[in-house]
Write a protein that holds these residues in place. Structure first.
Motif, PDB file in Angstrom:
ATOM      1  N   ARG A  65       2.812  -6.302  12.305  1.00 51.45           N
ATOM      2  CA  ARG A  65       1.796  -5.456  13.004  1.00 51.45           C
ATOM      3  C   ARG A  65       2.193  -4.077  12.595  1.00 51.45           C
ATOM      4  O   ARG A  65       1.373  -3.435  12.331  1.00 51.45           O
ATOM      5  CB  ARG A  65       2.256  -5.635  14.543  1.00 51.45           C
ATOM      6  CG  ARG A  65       1.352  -4.609  15.377  1.00 51.45           C
ATOM      7  CD  ARG A  65       1.990  -4.638  17.027  1.00 51.45           C
ATOM      8  NE  ARG A  65       3.251  -3.873  16.940  1.00 51.45           N
ATOM      9  CZ  ARG A  65       3.251  -2.542  16.818  1.00 51.45           C
ATOM     10  NH1 ARG A  65       2.364  -1.988  16.664  1.00 51.45           N
ATOM     11  NH2 ARG A  65       4.774  -2.117  16.847  1.00 51.45           N
ATOM     12  N   HIS A  68       0.725  -3.731   8.831  1.00 49.73           N
ATOM     13  CA  HIS A  68      -0.722  -3.327   8.813  1.00 49.73           C
ATOM     14  C   HIS A  68      -1.299  -2.193   9.298  1.00 49.73           C
ATOM     15  O   HIS A  68      -1.997  -1.355   8.778  1.00 49.73           O
ATOM     16  CB  HIS A  68      -1.345  -4.301   9.845  1.00 49.73           C
ATOM     17  CG  HIS A  68      -1.667  -6.148   9.128  1.00 49.73           C
ATOM     18  ND1 HIS A  68      -2.444  -6.062   8.203  1.00 49.73           N
ATOM     19  CD2 HIS A  68      -1.206  -7.185   9.504  1.00 49.73           C
ATOM     20  CE1 HIS A  68      -2.407  -7.411   7.741  1.00 49.73           C
ATOM     21  NE2 HIS A  68      -1.518  -7.938   8.531  1.00 49.73           N
ATOM     22  N   ALA A  69      -0.407  -1.744  10.599  1.00 47.04           N
ATOM     23  CA  ALA A  69      -0.720  -0.255  10.929  1.00 47.04           C
ATOM     24  C   ALA A  69      -0.245   0.935   9.787  1.00 47.04           C
ATOM     25  O   ALA A  69      -1.054   1.649   9.813  1.00 47.04           O
ATOM     26  CB  ALA A  69      -0.012   0.185  12.020  1.00 47.04           C
ATOM     27  N   CYS A  70       0.690   0.552   8.925  1.00 51.59           N
ATOM     28  CA  CYS A  70       0.871   1.620   7.863  1.00 51.59           C
ATOM     29  C   CYS A  70       0.105   1.466   7.057  1.00 51.59           C
ATOM     30  O   CYS A  70      -0.605   2.435   6.354  1.00 51.59           O
ATOM     31  CB  CYS A  70       2.273   1.151   7.376  1.00 51.59           C
ATOM     32  SG  CYS A  70       3.755   1.583   8.554  1.00 51.59           S
ATOM     33  N   LEU A  71      -0.531   0.197   6.532  1.00 52.89           N
ATOM     34  CA  LEU A  71      -1.508   0.142   5.406  1.00 52.89           C
ATOM     35  C   LEU A  71      -2.956   0.930   5.950  1.00 52.89           C
ATOM     36  O   LEU A  71      -3.680   1.478   5.207  1.00 52.89           O
ATOM     37  CB  LEU A  71      -1.888  -1.251   5.058  1.00 52.89           C
ATOM     38  CG  LEU A  71      -0.634  -1.907   4.453  1.00 52.89           C
ATOM     39  CD1 LEU A  71      -1.280  -3.132   3.764  1.00 52.89           C
ATOM     40  CD2 LEU A  71      -0.015  -1.185   3.290  1.00 52.89           C
ATOM     41  N   GLU A  72      -3.248   0.567   7.121  1.00 53.03           N
ATOM     42  CA  GLU A  72      -4.397   1.156   7.663  1.00 53.03           C
ATOM     43  C   GLU A  72      -4.286   2.796   7.783  1.00 53.03           C
ATOM     44  O   GLU A  72      -5.383   3.685   7.811  1.00 53.03           O
ATOM     45  CB  GLU A  72      -4.675   0.845   9.204  1.00 53.03           C
ATOM     46  CG  GLU A  72      -5.310  -0.799   9.064  1.00 53.03           C
ATOM     47  CD  GLU A  72      -5.391  -1.212  10.700  1.00 53.03           C
ATOM     48  OE1 GLU A  72      -5.233  -0.465  11.368  1.00 53.03           O
ATOM     49  OE2 GLU A  72      -5.398  -2.665  10.745  1.00 53.03           O
ATOM     50  N   ALA A  73      -3.197   3.373   8.065  1.00 52.84           N
ATOM     51  CA  ALA A  73      -2.956   4.724   8.014  1.00 52.84           C
ATOM     52  C   ALA A  73      -2.529   5.201   6.641  1.00 52.84           C
ATOM     53  O   ALA A  73      -2.418   6.488   6.460  1.00 52.84           O
ATOM     54  CB  ALA A  73      -1.946   5.083   8.908  1.00 52.84           C
ATOM     55  N   ASP A 157      -2.379 -11.658  10.267  1.00 53.53           N
ATOM     56  CA  ASP A 157      -1.783 -10.782  11.339  1.00 53.53           C
ATOM     57  C   ASP A 157      -0.719 -11.313  12.010  1.00 53.53           C
ATOM     58  O   ASP A 157       0.236 -10.698  12.556  1.00 53.53           O
ATOM     59  CB  ASP A 157      -2.939 -10.673  12.429  1.00 53.53           C
ATOM     60  CG  ASP A 157      -3.957  -9.669  12.013  1.00 53.53           C
ATOM     61  OD1 ASP A 157      -3.857  -9.094  10.793  1.00 53.53           O
ATOM     62  OD2 ASP A 157      -5.153 -10.284  12.321  1.00 53.53           O
TER      63      ASP A 157
END
Length: 375
Positions: A65, A68-73, A157
């Motif tokens: 989780r 994924h948050a890091c890649l999206e940011a 995910d």
């Protein structure tokens, strides 16, 4: 923009201590054990309901989780740190599951451990593809006897068991090799450039983390003259200097032997204070949650004085390329306002998305659970 390392020695250390000893080691252990003990056939798996497997699944999913948050940011470096944490969890799982022991005493547990580890190897292949490229992930898929394509290399995910029992894996091979001191010398000579050129190729990262955290190794532990039940007086090696730090950890670490030699995290830009009339030139970080308490632990390979960063964040005064630091002096109350907690895998986190790390290797806590506060 070219990728610059502060020193070629840093490149060798990252390769030898992280890629080889962490990621490569786990992949090699899992695939080689399957090849030698199960003739290359994925053994029967009892699923993820066992205590070791359930804990692994929980930790993996939380780190996924955050990844994924890091890649999206577009927090690329922080995402890589989380990816390396997935691999570390794999090594811990193999060590605790110890299939080389249970293969005789509890064959079903050993088989499950190996099958789960192989599925984690597959997960690592796709998680590292954005960093290492499709050739790297394709090589791992080949080792697992799987087809690598755009239809199979999606990053999930959550952790799933997708390799069935009875599947035949390919041939294990080493993904990384040690970079020797001689090779470092050769690389430095081959690609040497001027300092100005190196600085010109580095893009500065906006700095919002004001704490000067460094790895400290505890050399001496002495009695505090006025507090023999709560405080220790520590002598800590910070590489270029030694400092005296007064720490209120005696209740949890009652003997000097429990502290001497440890690599811990020291806040070095706090305003010096006196604790019961004894000077303290910094603060040793620990985490607590309810009745639980434990020190933050620096990576084993980290050297005294190494900087501890929060994800990709740095200090506003850092020079281009990480050459110099001008951290502000903080009052204790200013430091205490920083949002520092323990995340999945017991990794220290700043604002829940920036893992504390030394050259990419995470800083972890002992004796506490996720959600503990760092202080």
């Amino acid at each position: 923009m070219t990728i610059c390392y502060k020193q070629w020695d840093d490149l060798a250390a990252k390769n030898n201590n992280e890629l080889l000893a962490n990621l490569g080691n786990f992949i090699n252990r899992a695939t080689t054990f399957c090849k030698t003990k199960y003739d290359g056939v994925v053994p029967e798996c009892l699923g993820l309901s066992g205590p070791l497997e359930a804990k692994l699944e929980e930790d993996l999913n939380e780190i996924l989780r955050q990844y994924h948050a890091c890649l999206e940011a577009v927090s690329i470096k922080a995402g890589l740190i989380h990816a390396m944490s997935l691999s570390r969890l794999g090594n811990v799982y193999l060590q605790e599951g110890a299939p080389w022991k249970t293969i005789k005493s509890d064959p079903s547990a050993a088989a499950t451990c190996v099958a789960v580890a192989l599925n984690l190897v597959r997960l690592l292949a796709v998680v590292f593809e954005p960093y290492m490229g499709s050739d790297f992930s394709g090589k791992i898929f080949k080792m697992l006897g799987l087809v690598h394509s755009s239809a199979t290399n999606g990053i999930p995910d959550s952790f799933q068991l997708t390799i069935p029992s009875g599947h035949k894996i390919g041939e294990p091979e080493l993904l990384f090799k040690t970079i020797s001191d001689e090779e470092v010398v050769a690389l430095r000579a081959r690609f040497a450039g001027t300092q100005d050129e190196a600085k010109a190729n580095v893009t500065a990262v906006e700095a919002v983390f004001p704490a000067d955290l460094r790895v400290g190794q505890i050399l001496e532990v002495s009695e505090h003259p006025e507090s023999t039940d709560r405080l220790w007086v520590l002598t800590v090696d910070l590489g270029a200097e030694k400092r005296q730090v007064v720490a209120g950890v005696r209740e949890f670490y009652p003997t000097p032997a429990e502290l001497i030699g440890r690599k811990v995290v020291i806040v070095c830009n706090l305003k010096p204070v006196k604790l019961k009339n004894v000077d303290s030139q910094g603060m040793m970080l620990a985490a607590s949650k309810k009745e639980d308490f434990g020190l933050l632990q620096a990576p084993e390979q980290a050297h005294p004085g190494a900087r501890v960063f929060a994800g990709e964040l740095c200090n506003a005064g850092e020079e281009s390329g990480g050459v110099g630091f001008t951290y502000p002096t903080l009052e204790l109350k200013e430091f205490q306002k920083l949002s520092l907690t323990i995340g999945a895998g017991l990794v220290g986190m700043f604002k829940k998305t920036n893992p504390l790390n030394v050259d990419g290797a995470p800083v972890t806590a002992e004796g506490v659970s996720e959600g503990a506060k760092i202080k």
